[in-house]
Design a protein around this motif. Structure first.
Motif, PDB file in Angstrom:
ATOM      1  N   HIS A 192      32.769  26.846  34.900  1.00 31.59           N
ATOM      2  CA  HIS A 192      31.719  26.162  35.655  1.00 31.59           C
ATOM      3  C   HIS A 192      30.471  27.039  35.669  1.00 31.59           C
ATOM      4  CE1 HIS A 192      33.187  28.668  39.060  1.00 31.59           C
ATOM      5  NE2 HIS A 192      31.982  28.472  39.575  1.00 31.59           N
ATOM      6  N   ASN A 193      29.366  26.502  36.090  1.00 29.40           N
ATOM      7  CA  ASN A 193      28.097  27.224  36.070  1.00 29.40           C
ATOM      8  C   ASN A 193      28.099  28.263  37.198  1.00 29.40           C
ATOM      9  OD1 ASN A 193      25.514  27.981  35.410  1.00 29.40           O
ATOM     10  ND2 ASN A 193      24.537  26.200  36.332  1.00 29.40           N
ATOM     11  N   ASP A 194      28.738  29.375  36.943  1.00 30.88           N
ATOM     12  CA  ASP A 194      28.946  30.412  37.949  1.00 30.88           C
ATOM     13  C   ASP A 194      27.828  31.450  37.865  1.00 30.88           C
ATOM     14  OD1 ASP A 194      30.254  31.678  39.997  1.00 30.88           O
ATOM     15  OD2 ASP A 194      31.958  32.361  38.790  1.00 30.88           O
ATOM     16  N   LYS A 195      27.074  31.601  38.926  1.00 31.20           N
ATOM     17  CA  LYS A 195      25.972  32.586  38.960  1.00 31.20           C
ATOM     18  C   LYS A 195      26.425  33.924  39.525  1.00 31.20           C
ATOM     19  CE  LYS A 195      22.355  29.555  38.264  1.00 31.20           C
ATOM     20  NZ  LYS A 195      22.597  29.080  36.950  1.00 31.20           N
ATOM     21  N   SER A 196      27.407  33.879  40.440  1.00 27.76           N
ATOM     22  CA  SER A 196      27.958  35.125  40.985  1.00 27.76           C
ATOM     23  C   SER A 196      29.473  35.055  40.841  1.00 27.76           C
ATOM     24  CB  SER A 196      27.549  35.307  42.443  1.00 27.76           C
ATOM     25  OG  SER A 196      28.077  34.271  43.233  1.00 27.76           O
ATOM     26  N   PRO A 197      30.122  36.188  40.625  1.00 29.64           N
ATOM     27  CA  PRO A 197      31.566  36.203  40.348  1.00 29.64           C
ATOM     28  C   PRO A 197      32.413  35.459  41.397  1.00 29.64           C
ATOM     29  CG  PRO A 197      30.631  38.353  39.927  1.00 29.64           C
ATOM     30  CD  PRO A 197      29.553  37.538  40.590  1.00 29.64           C
ATOM     31  N   SER A 198      33.189  34.495  40.885  1.00 30.87           N
ATOM     32  CA  SER A 198      34.116  33.767  41.748  1.00 30.87           C
ATOM     33  C   SER A 198      35.520  33.743  41.161  1.00 30.87           C
ATOM     34  CB  SER A 198      33.634  32.325  41.947  1.00 30.87           C
ATOM     35  OG  SER A 198      33.695  31.607  40.727  1.00 30.87           O
ATOM     36  N   LEU A 199      35.687  34.431  40.040  1.00 26.28           N
ATOM     37  CA  LEU A 199      36.976  34.448  39.346  1.00 26.28           C
ATOM     38  C   LEU A 199      37.630  35.814  39.512  1.00 26.28           C
ATOM     39  CD1 LEU A 199      39.015  33.167  37.311  1.00 26.28           C
ATOM     40  CD2 LEU A 199      37.602  34.150  35.500  1.00 26.28           C
ATOM     41  N   THR A 200      38.860  35.821  40.022  1.00 25.68           N
ATOM     42  CA  THR A 200      39.615  37.071  40.074  1.00 25.68           C
ATOM     43  C   THR A 200      40.662  37.047  38.979  1.00 25.68           C
ATOM     44  OG1 THR A 200      41.163  36.219  41.732  1.00 25.68           O
ATOM     45  CG2 THR A 200      39.245  37.414  42.550  1.00 25.68           C
ATOM     46  N   ILE A 201      40.873  38.184  38.382  1.00 28.19           N
ATOM     47  CA  ILE A 201      41.814  38.342  37.280  1.00 28.19           C
ATOM     48  C   ILE A 201      42.735  39.486  37.639  1.00 28.19           C
ATOM     49  CG2 ILE A 201      42.067  38.753  34.803  1.00 28.19           C
ATOM     50  CD1 ILE A 201      38.629  38.120  36.010  1.00 28.19           C
ATOM     51  N   ARG A 202      44.023  39.297  37.381  1.00 28.15           N
ATOM     52  CA  ARG A 202      44.994  40.352  37.658  1.00 28.15           C
ATOM     53  C   ARG A 202      45.975  40.444  36.502  1.00 28.15           C
ATOM     54  NH1 ARG A 202      49.173  39.989  42.581  1.00 28.15           N
ATOM     55  NH2 ARG A 202      50.638  41.459  41.743  1.00 28.15           N
ATOM     56  N   ASP A 203      46.228  41.649  36.068  1.00 32.04           N
ATOM     57  CA  ASP A 203      47.230  41.896  35.036  1.00 32.04           C
ATOM     58  C   ASP A 203      48.487  42.372  35.752  1.00 32.04           C
ATOM     59  OD1 ASP A 203      48.822  42.633  32.927  1.00 32.04           O
ATOM     60  OD2 ASP A 203      47.337  43.912  31.968  1.00 32.04           O
TER      61      ASP A 203
END
Length: 157
Positions: free
Chosen positions: A51-62
């Motif tokens: 989506h048109n994300d201007k500020s980080p909203s996605l968290t990623i975890r390994d």
């Protein structure tokens, strides 16, 4: 994207680390994202590509090779991986061959096992009270009691 920014993303993504840079892992995913920064060991935050994300909203975890994604704007993991040219299967490590040595003797957390035993013990206790009261048990109740006994016995193994 500027060359300097690409170099920074490559470093964040671990391009210079021991892991290989393929379309099947965390390195590739992180390199496709904008404004990525590491927030802890095996944890990152970045702009969601779906989506048109201007500020980080996605968290990623390994998590030991399994890639976990959470978009706080509500995008699904499928939408996220599709937006960067990956597939859902790329979020999981390749299937390993398992031997008896690799399999844990107790594959379930103790708290989960105890929770199950607690429920089965309750069924045994209620049935015992009914027997003490001289209440006859239906076939359904007898079968459920046998299941409870089997589950309690199976929890030990």
């Amino acid at each position: 994207m500027a060359t300097k920014e690409k170099a920074t993303l490559a470093q964040v993504a671990g391009e210079n680390s021991h892991s290989n840079y393929t379309k099947h892992g965390i390195d590739y995913l992180l390199a496709q994202l904008h404004k990525v920064r590491q927030t802890g060991h095996g944890r990152w935050i970045g702009c969601c590509p779906s989506h048109n994300d201007k500020s980080p909203s996605l968290t990623i975890r390994d998590d030991d090779g399994v890639i976990l994604l959470k978009c706080f704007a509500g995008c699904s993991a499928y939408e996220i991986v599709s937006a960067v040219g990956m597939e859902m299967s790329n979020l999981f490590p390749e299937q390993r061959e398992y031997s008896k040595q690799n399999i844990s003797k107790n594959p379930f957390p103790a708290a989960d096992v105890l929770r199950c035993i607690q429920m089965e013990a309750l069924i045994v206790a209620v049935t015992a009270c009914n027997i003490v009261k001289d209440t006859s048990l239906s076939d359904k109740e007898k079968n459920r009691l046998l299941i409870a006994a089997a589950r309690i016995g199976g929890a030990y193994v």
